[in-house]
Write an enzyme that holds these catalytic residues in place. Structure first.
Site, PDB file in Angstrom:
ATOM      1  N   ARG A  51      46.820  57.067  44.089  1.00  0.00           N
ATOM      2  CA  ARG A  51      46.343  56.154  45.143  1.00  0.00           C
ATOM      3  C   ARG A  51      47.497  55.682  46.016  1.00  0.00           C
ATOM      4  O   ARG A  51      48.644  55.638  45.585  1.00  0.00           O
ATOM      5  CB  ARG A  51      45.567  54.994  44.543  1.00  0.00           C
ATOM      6  CG  ARG A  51      46.311  54.164  43.565  1.00  0.00           C
ATOM      7  CD  ARG A  51      45.376  53.134  42.944  1.00  0.00           C
ATOM      8  NE  ARG A  51      45.822  52.703  41.636  1.00  0.00           N
ATOM      9  CZ  ARG A  51      45.066  52.095  40.751  1.00  0.00           C
ATOM     10  NH1 ARG A  51      43.805  51.852  41.026  1.00  0.00           N
ATOM     11  NH2 ARG A  51      45.553  51.724  39.578  1.00  0.00           N
ATOM     12  N   GLU A  62      45.426  48.748  47.533  1.00  0.00           N
ATOM     13  CA  GLU A  62      45.428  50.196  47.315  1.00  0.00           C
ATOM     14  C   GLU A  62      44.213  50.868  47.950  1.00  0.00           C
ATOM     15  O   GLU A  62      43.123  50.284  48.008  1.00  0.00           O
ATOM     16  CB  GLU A  62      45.384  50.479  45.804  1.00  0.00           C
ATOM     17  CG  GLU A  62      46.592  49.939  45.090  1.00  0.00           C
ATOM     18  CD  GLU A  62      46.424  49.876  43.571  1.00  0.00           C
ATOM     19  OE1 GLU A  62      47.416  50.094  42.877  1.00  0.00           O
ATOM     20  OE2 GLU A  62      45.308  49.606  43.092  1.00  0.00           O
ATOM     21  N   GLY A 231      45.070  46.989  31.545  1.00  0.00           N
ATOM     22  CA  GLY A 231      45.667  45.965  32.421  1.00  0.00           C
ATOM     23  C   GLY A 231      47.016  46.366  33.014  1.00  0.00           C
ATOM     24  O   GLY A 231      47.433  45.810  34.012  1.00  0.00           O
ATOM     25  N   GLY A 232      47.678  47.334  32.397  1.00  0.00           N
ATOM     26  CA  GLY A 232      48.951  47.821  32.956  1.00  0.00           C
ATOM     27  C   GLY A 232      48.632  48.900  33.967  1.00  0.00           C
ATOM     28  O   GLY A 232      48.328  50.024  33.598  1.00  0.00           O
ATOM     29  N   ASP A 233      48.639  48.546  35.249  1.00  0.00           N
ATOM     30  CA  ASP A 233      48.135  49.502  36.245  1.00  0.00           C
ATOM     31  C   ASP A 233      48.938  49.460  37.537  1.00  0.00           C
ATOM     32  O   ASP A 233      48.424  49.772  38.603  1.00  0.00           O
ATOM     33  CB  ASP A 233      46.634  49.249  36.506  1.00  0.00           C
ATOM     34  CG  ASP A 233      46.361  47.839  37.015  1.00  0.00           C
ATOM     35  OD1 ASP A 233      47.301  47.039  37.116  1.00  0.00           O
ATOM     36  OD2 ASP A 233      45.186  47.539  37.321  1.00  0.00           O
TER      37      ASP A 233
HETATM   38  P1  NAD Z   1      41.681  38.257  35.333  1.00  0.00           P
HETATM   39  O1  NAD Z   1      42.829  37.636  36.037  1.00  0.00           O
HETATM   40  O2  NAD Z   1      40.304  37.812  35.621  1.00  0.00           O
HETATM   41  O3  NAD Z   1      41.886  38.112  33.745  1.00  0.00           O
HETATM   42  C1  NAD Z   1      43.094  38.388  33.098  1.00  0.00           C
HETATM   43  C2  NAD Z   1      43.194  37.537  31.836  1.00  0.00           C
HETATM   44  O4  NAD Z   1      44.381  37.915  31.136  1.00  0.00           O
HETATM   45  C3  NAD Z   1      43.293  36.031  32.121  1.00  0.00           C
HETATM   46  O5  NAD Z   1      42.265  35.340  31.442  1.00  0.00           O
HETATM   47  C4  NAD Z   1      44.687  35.659  31.589  1.00  0.00           C
HETATM   48  O6  NAD Z   1      44.740  34.350  31.041  1.00  0.00           O
HETATM   49  C5  NAD Z   1      44.897  36.730  30.530  1.00  0.00           C
HETATM   50  N1  NAD Z   1      46.273  36.976  30.146  1.00  0.00           N
HETATM   51  C6  NAD Z   1      47.370  37.036  30.961  1.00  0.00           C
HETATM   52  N2  NAD Z   1      48.469  37.276  30.200  1.00  0.00           N
HETATM   53  C7  NAD Z   1      48.048  37.371  28.911  1.00  0.00           C
HETATM   54  C8  NAD Z   1      48.707  37.600  27.685  1.00  0.00           C
HETATM   55  N3  NAD Z   1      50.031  37.776  27.627  1.00  0.00           N
HETATM   56  N4  NAD Z   1      47.971  37.644  26.536  1.00  0.00           N
HETATM   57  C9  NAD Z   1      46.617  37.455  26.584  1.00  0.00           C
HETATM   58  N5  NAD Z   1      45.932  37.212  27.730  1.00  0.00           N
HETATM   59  C10 NAD Z   1      46.643  37.170  28.878  1.00  0.00           C
HETATM   60  O7  NAD Z   1      41.836  39.839  35.590  1.00  0.00           O
HETATM   61  P2  NAD Z   1      40.725  40.989  35.416  1.00  0.00           P
HETATM   62  O8  NAD Z   1      39.991  41.209  36.683  1.00  0.00           O
HETATM   63  O9  NAD Z   1      39.962  40.768  34.151  1.00  0.00           O
HETATM   64  O10 NAD Z   1      41.679  42.247  35.235  1.00  0.00           O
HETATM   65  C11 NAD Z   1      42.466  42.379  34.057  1.00  0.00           C
HETATM   66  C12 NAD Z   1      43.489  43.451  34.284  1.00  0.00           C
HETATM   67  O11 NAD Z   1      42.837  44.730  34.398  1.00  0.00           O
HETATM   68  C13 NAD Z   1      44.297  43.274  35.580  1.00  0.00           C
HETATM   69  O12 NAD Z   1      45.657  43.554  35.287  1.00  0.00           O
HETATM   70  C14 NAD Z   1      43.722  44.314  36.525  1.00  0.00           C
HETATM   71  O13 NAD Z   1      44.673  44.755  37.459  1.00  0.00           O
HETATM   72  C15 NAD Z   1      43.321  45.393  35.545  1.00  0.00           C
HETATM   73  N6  NAD Z   1      42.250  46.293  35.990  1.00  0.00           N
HETATM   74  C16 NAD Z   1      42.364  47.588  35.640  1.00  0.00           C
HETATM   75  C17 NAD Z   1      41.377  48.469  35.993  1.00  0.00           C
HETATM   76  C18 NAD Z   1      41.489  49.891  35.568  1.00  0.00           C
HETATM   77  O14 NAD Z   1      40.694  50.726  36.020  1.00  0.00           O
HETATM   78  N7  NAD Z   1      42.400  50.245  34.690  1.00  0.00           N
HETATM   79  C19 NAD Z   1      40.259  48.031  36.731  1.00  0.00           C
HETATM   80  C20 NAD Z   1      40.153  46.680  37.037  1.00  0.00           C
HETATM   81  C21 NAD Z   1      41.160  45.803  36.654  1.00  0.00           C
END
Ligand code: NAD
Length: 348
Positions: A51, A62, A231-233
């Site tokens: 992307r 993105e 979450g690592g993206d």
């Molecule tokens: P969000 O901000 O709604 O939720 C993230 C949560 O993680 C929060 O509640 C926060 O308190 C918690 N958090 C932060 N650091 C932490 C830690 N060290 N230990 C435990 N919890 C912790 O975000 P979201 O929309 O739920 O997205 C989550 C992640 O997924 C983001 O990084 C996002 O970029 C990623 N994501 C990936 C994809 C994919 O296709 N791989 C798609 C959508 C989102």
């Protein structure tokens, strides 16, 4: 959905929510998972590119394009971990499907809700093919916007019955558990990631932090575990200690993108990884034995959004949950665009 080349069906957030609720959230994710599986099985024929990312100190914006030669799709998506503290979404998105033949758009949609559905459906596809048979307990680390969707998709598609929650913010865990209290899942709040992972067959990490985070350390990961690290993206944004990666069989979507964005950015550029689509086609084996640690290093790839948009287009064939947008200037004489603008004066 009516066919009118000049009008583009648009699915708003409200219409998306109503469409999904009327069909059932879990059923929608199961259907989207089927579309993803179908597209993963024909992976080689897609146009693929990592992307296009525009990074800032606070986040990333993105564009994610792909095409199967008949349809073309793209998604606009952001990732801003600091947004949540300001009352804004970390991730928002919208996307479009177009005809390759004419180049005309055929569908425009919100994709914030749709991304959560497709991300959960993708984790479920990975879990279905990679987790141990009979896996029943999920540790869900990061209880934000994506989390409930992950739990429900893994229940529907993989038979998960218990979910162990952990978030640095206990309010997030309370929110997720409240939202799932009537789901039939057995829900357990945990005080640490170590506690959450106890007895789990599958872990999904979906935390948001713009740094090299260590959500899981090596000593927490026992034999036989399947991990969805979603979450690592982004460059500089990871969730797993490097030593876990060195012990795992790693599966990814599209290596050129994941090597930049996924947890494997911590590894050498030639570290062996497997492509999930090849497990679905049977070209490579998935889990080799019950003791293997399997890791789906999911970053989200354009083909999954394309699958979700294809699902939506088909779902609209039996639904009125859209409005038509006048998005295409299409004069009767294709060369007389100027005349069309002038003639509008008489109607003003
Ligand atoms: P969000 O901000 O709604 O939720 C993230 C949560 O993680 C929060 O509640 C926060 O308190 C918690 N958090 C932060 N650091 C932490 C830690 N060290 N230990 C435990 N919890 C912790 O975000 P979201 O929309 O739920 O997205 C989550 C992640 O997924 C983001 O990084 C996002 O970029 C990623 N994501 C990936 C994809 C994919 O296709 N791989 C798609 C959508 C989102």
């Amino acid at each position: 959905m009516k066919d009118d080349l000049n009008l583009v069906p648009f699915v708003s957030v409200e219409n998306m929510m109503r469409l999904v609720l009327s069909r059932g959230i879990e059923d929608c994710m199961a259907e989207i998972a089927e579309y993803i599986e179908e597209d993963f099985r024909r992976w080689p024929l897609f146009d693929k590119t990592p992307r296009v990312a525009s990074h800032s100190s606070e986040g990333v914006i993105e564009l994610m394009p792909t095409s199967d030669g008949i349809d073309y799709g793209f998604k606009y998506v952001n990732g801003h971990p600091k947004n949540m503290r300001e009352g804004l979404q970390t991730v928002t998105a919208f996307g479009l499907l177009a005809s390759v033949e004419t180049g005309y758009p055929v569908l425009l949609s919100e994709m914030t809700v749709l991304t959560a559905l497709r991300t959960a459906a993708t984790s479920a596809v990975a879990t279905k093919y990679l987790a141990r048979k009979g896996a029943s307990t999920l540790a869900l680390i990061g209880n934000g916007a994506q989390s409930e969707f992950q739990a429900l998709a893994l229940r529907k598609i993989c038979g998960i019955g218990s979910v162990r929650f952990y978030d640095v913010d206990p309010q997030a865990t309370r929110k997720a558990m409240r939202n799932l209290e009537n789901s039939g899942l057995n829900l357990v709040a945990c005080a640490s990631p170590e506690e959450a992972i106890e007895g789990a067959d599958v872990v999904t990490t979906c935390t948001a932090d713009k740094q090299y985070a260590t959500i899981l350390t090596d000593n927490m990961v026992g034999a036989g575990l399947h991990i969805n690290a979603i979450g690592g993206d982004c460059p500089g944004k990871t969730e797993l200690h490097r030593d876990i990666l060195l012990r795992s069989d790693i599966y990814v979507e599209y290596p050129p993108q994941t090597r930049i964005e996924g947890d494997i950015q911590q590894l050498d550029a030639d570290h062996p990884v497997k492509e999930l689509w090849q497990v679905l086609t049977g070209e490579i084996a998935g889990r080799v034995d019950d003791r293997a640690i399997t890791l789906f290093d999911g970053v989200g790839f354009a083909i999954e959004d394309f699958s979700a948009l294809r699902w939506l287009r088909d779902a609209l064939k039996t639904s009125e949950r859209y409005v038509n947008l006048d998005m295409i200037a299409d004069p009767d004489d294709p060369r007389d665009l100027f005349g069309m603008v002038q003639r509008e004066k008489q109607r003003m």
